[in-house]
Design a protein around this motif. Sequence first.
Motif, short mmCIF file in Angstrom:
data_model
loop_
_atom_site.label_atom_id
_atom_site.label_comp_id
_atom_site.label_asym_id
_atom_site.label_seq_id
_atom_site.Cartn_x
_atom_site.Cartn_y
_atom_site.Cartn_z
N TYR A 141 -7.85 -4.10 -2.78
CA TYR A 141 -6.65 -3.38 -2.35
C TYR A 141 -6.89 -1.87 -2.39
CZ TYR A 141 -4.29 -7.86 -2.90
OH TYR A 141 -3.95 -9.15 -2.80
N SER A 142 -7.35 -1.43 -3.56
CA SER A 142 -7.55 0.01 -3.70
C SER A 142 -8.56 0.54 -2.68
CB SER A 142 -8.03 0.34 -5.11
OG SER A 142 -6.94 0.24 -5.99
N LEU A 143 -9.70 -0.20 -2.56
CA LEU A 143 -10.73 0.28 -1.64
C LEU A 143 -10.22 0.27 -0.21
CD1 LEU A 143 -13.97 -1.39 -3.03
CD2 LEU A 143 -13.30 1.00 -3.16
N SER A 144 -9.55 -0.81 0.19
CA SER A 144 -9.13 -0.87 1.58
C SER A 144 -8.03 0.15 1.86
CB SER A 144 -8.68 -2.29 1.96
OG SER A 144 -7.62 -2.69 1.12
N VAL A 145 -7.11 0.34 0.91
CA VAL A 145 -6.08 1.35 1.11
C VAL A 145 -6.74 2.72 1.22
CG1 VAL A 145 -4.14 2.58 0.08
CG2 VAL A 145 -4.21 0.11 0.01
N GLY A 146 -7.66 3.01 0.31
CA GLY A 146 -8.32 4.31 0.32
C GLY A 146 -9.04 4.55 1.63
N ILE A 147 -9.81 3.56 2.08
CA ILE A 147 -10.66 3.76 3.26
C ILE A 147 -9.82 3.78 4.54
CG2 ILE A 147 -12.49 2.70 4.64
CD1 ILE A 147 -13.67 1.78 1.84
N VAL A 148 -8.89 2.82 4.67
CA VAL A 148 -8.10 2.78 5.91
C VAL A 148 -7.20 4.02 6.00
CG1 VAL A 148 -6.32 1.53 7.20
CG2 VAL A 148 -8.17 0.28 6.09
N SER A 149 -6.61 4.40 4.86
CA SER A 149 -5.71 5.56 4.92
C SER A 149 -6.49 6.82 5.32
CB SER A 149 -4.99 5.76 3.60
OG SER A 149 -5.88 6.18 2.62
N VAL A 150 -7.72 6.94 4.81
CA VAL A 150 -8.51 8.12 5.19
C VAL A 150 -8.89 8.03 6.67
CG1 VAL A 150 -10.79 9.12 4.97
CG2 VAL A 150 -9.39 8.80 2.97
N ALA A 151 -9.18 6.83 7.14
CA ALA A 151 -9.49 6.68 8.56
C ALA A 151 -8.32 7.19 9.39
CB ALA A 151 -9.79 5.22 8.89
N ILE A 152 -7.10 6.85 8.97
CA ILE A 152 -5.91 7.30 9.70
C ILE A 152 -5.77 8.82 9.62
CG2 ILE A 152 -3.38 7.25 9.76
CD1 ILE A 152 -3.57 4.37 8.65
N SER A 153 -5.80 9.33 8.38
CA SER A 153 -5.54 10.77 8.25
C SER A 153 -6.67 11.59 8.87
CB SER A 153 -5.30 11.16 6.80
OG SER A 153 -6.21 10.55 5.94
N CYS A 154 -7.91 11.07 8.79
CA CYS A 154 -9.04 11.82 9.36
C CYS A 154 -8.95 11.81 10.88
CB CYS A 154 -10.36 11.22 8.89
SG CYS A 154 -11.78 12.05 9.60
N ALA A 155 -8.68 10.64 11.46
CA ALA A 155 -8.64 10.55 12.92
C ALA A 155 -7.52 11.44 13.47
CB ALA A 155 -8.42 9.10 13.35
N VAL A 156 -6.33 11.30 12.91
CA VAL A 156 -5.19 12.08 13.42
C VAL A 156 -5.35 13.55 13.04
CG1 VAL A 156 -2.69 12.34 13.40
CG2 VAL A 156 -3.71 10.06 13.24
#
Lengths: 335, 309, 299
Positions: free
Chosen positions: C99-114
């Motif tokens: 959970y922690s890893l996926s939240v961390g990685i996916v959320s960064v993917a979102i914030s980094c892309a946008v």
Amino acid sequence: MNEKDLVLDLKNLVVRYETEGGIVRAVNGLDLQIRRGTSVGLVGETGAGKTTTALALLRLVPDPPGVVECERMELDGHDLLSMSESELEKIRGKDISMIFQDPMTALNPVFTVGEQIAESIYLHEDVSYAEAQKRAAEMLEMVGIPGERAAEYPFQFSGGMKQRVVIAIALACRPKLLIADEPTTALDVTIQAQVLDLMQNLRRQYQTSLIMITHDLGIVAEICDEVAVMYAGNIVEKGTLEDVFLRTKHPYTEGLFNSIPYIKDRRAMLTPIYGLPPDPTRLPEGCAFRPRCPYAGDDCTQPQTAHRISDTHYVRCSAYYSRPGFHIKRGADNP
Amino acid sequence: MGRYIVRRILLMIPVFLGVSLVVFFLMDLAPGDIVAFMAPQEATEEEIEQLRKELGLDGPLIQRYFRYMGNLLRGDFGMSLSMKQPVIDVFKARFPATAKLAFGSIIVAMLISVPLGIAAATHHRSWLDGFSMVTAMLGVSMPSFWLGLLLIILFALRLGWLPSGGIHGFSSVILPAITLGAGQAGHLTRITRSSMLEVIRQDYVRTARAKGVSERVVIYKHALKNALIPIITIFGSTLGNAFGGAVAIETVFAWPGVGRLTVFAINHRDIPLATGCIMLFTMIMTVTMLLVDIAYAYADPRIKARYSQ
Amino acid sequence: MATEQRKYSLDEIRAYKKRSLAAEVWRNYKKSPSAMVGLFVVLLLIIVAIIAQFTFDYSKDIVQQNVRNRLQPPSANHPFGTDQYGRDIFIRVLYGAKYSLSVGIVSVAISCAVGSTLGLIAGYFGGAVENLILRFCEIFMGIPSVLLGIAIMAAFGQSLWVLMLATGLVYVPMFARTARAAVLPVRDQEYIEAAHVCGLNDFQIIFGHVLPNSMAPIIVQVTMGVANGILTASHLSFLGLGVPVPAPEWGAMLSSGREFIRDYPYLTFFPGLAIMITVLAFNLVGDGLRDALDPRLKQ
């Protein structure tokens, strides 16, 4: 030469920086003596160890990585080597002071220039802070800046004005020895002349000895009594202005002069010194100038010692005693 | 300087309008019909609609937004549904506790980080430097609510030295302030150290030494005054982090502040209260950041001069 | 002919350049022991999360209650003890890594892309566009991140995906500002002007020339962003606004162990430790990368 007349007596100064990338040999056994009231030009390329020598005299070589070794370092008869940090603090800014190369960064941006001059006076002289501030304003007037500008911050001054402020700080306590580290390099040519004149006048007025660090031989000719040419952390030739300029002995000094445009023959080709200064982490054995020297011979791999030409003129080149009759081209014209 | 302040205040207005739009829109998306939720069970459809009108919660989103903003200009943030009191009163009653916590944490953070950062920079690459960097890294990486619980276990439950929660005098603020301050201290230590390292390499520090200024004065007068400038610039965001972090810390320490109030409002679907809390929180933060910026301008003569012209 | 003298094709040179840059960064990165420890822990956590996913049965090992086993202290059988429902905390912590890893990685993917896209556009075009984007960032930075997260969670309901979205959106302005700051010095370089002269369009210039030269701060921000994202997400879960129970999310586990803090502190201790180690590891990698990417900044 009367021993008492010496403001600075430096013997066998060695400074090295011990870094991850190897030992940088910045100064290698340098001797320097300066008489009261004289000015010595310390000339050499970037990286020759001029600034390091100056910092060593103030005992301000950063440690680590810097290591300073010296046989004798006396300022006006006082041994700088045995002094404690608090004793050194009393000497710095009072007996020996320094003007740094870049006036744009030499002043603290968050203090007024008045505060910065007054600090030096307040530290070294037995005066109240108000008195020190008054003296600071007087110092500003001395360097040609209206005293009321003492309340302004460095960013409100131009480069030349800032250098005047730096000079005011350095001379505020009338030091016995002033070290000026390329004080005009960062300035416009017209401002350069003004700043140099100012330094000369104040220096004569205060009887201050001067070490002028520069790579500009023109400045040396203008304001120095003696010249010491540095290469790879050592003085390769030292003498009076006439000795070095007219009776040049060292091949490196000759190279420096050949690199200057000759005003009487503007079409003449410059003769540069070939190659690059040696890597100070891997100095060549013997004479450090050997790889670039047009006169290099087998004897140059020997350790070099100072060779006496006259009472005032010394050269650090083994050719003069191992090769009878040796002379360089420039020297040949003025034997 | 006056013009600078006026300009900054004017710039705040669009930001705050944007914040209000975002918050209002997000809270409107929250599921559930709050009016039906709070109306008495036997209420008829008409009675519910009547109540909706009275509460000003009828009509389309945009209309409600403008009505809300109109009221807001008069200082009216609406009524809290669960507490049956004006939102502004509920907030006012709780805010001092949060302010106390946030400022306490910043004092803790400053007391730890500035000396530690200076020591690390002046003893660069020594064990002291290593120690403070490890400590700072742990502070940055530690979830604050976890640290709070650990401190409660040790100092309240095991040793019994300090209260584990509530707000009763000075002793009760110690643990929450340390908890909230630790994370900030981590960030600030790292910033102090790198800022100080940068400054002590500057030429003017060498000039000061060459004047015969003692090492202590060089560090604490000449270098520190310059090194503090970046620390002041991020002070605003530090304060923001403190307010944001307070939400969880207030929950851990049963601290009666606005952070816990906001969580309570969300959990109880008290949308007017939640919206009001977030808006007021943001407003206070923005104003504080402005004050910090003005203080910053005073600390750095270069910036002060730029704005006084 | 000039073409005959060319020993390497342009693609070969590009491949060589890329390889040597990555190798250079890796060479610098390896020098830092703490960065290597961080990398090791990050890799270990990823492996643990993957293995746990396939070893344990979610309904049987992770959420099934076993009242007879409740609140057991740490022992050989249950290294971290059991919780109030008799579930093994060690297994739940291992499983919760995902959970922690996926939240961390996916959320960064979102914030980094946008965020990075907005920042690149702002920095590259300047003027009104830049002003608009910066104002937009100010709005989102004005709201304390946890409160913004709370508002988003309240608006869209609680689930793992919303948690990722909420955490990601919170950090969009940070990426935008980082990217903009990284672009500004690149924008006025002469090679950008040269690219214009060559007739490249803005899209080609931004992604072909501006982005590669302003990459370093964004890469560092990504690793630090994973750490921040994990921390913010665990905050929201702790407040009861993250992944719904009974999923073994660390923040939520910690929160549910709170009522037993007096007598069973290990219920809160181990999930919190797991969060800290994960965040610490990503922070160490971020620090190491920053030093490796820009040795001049190393202090």
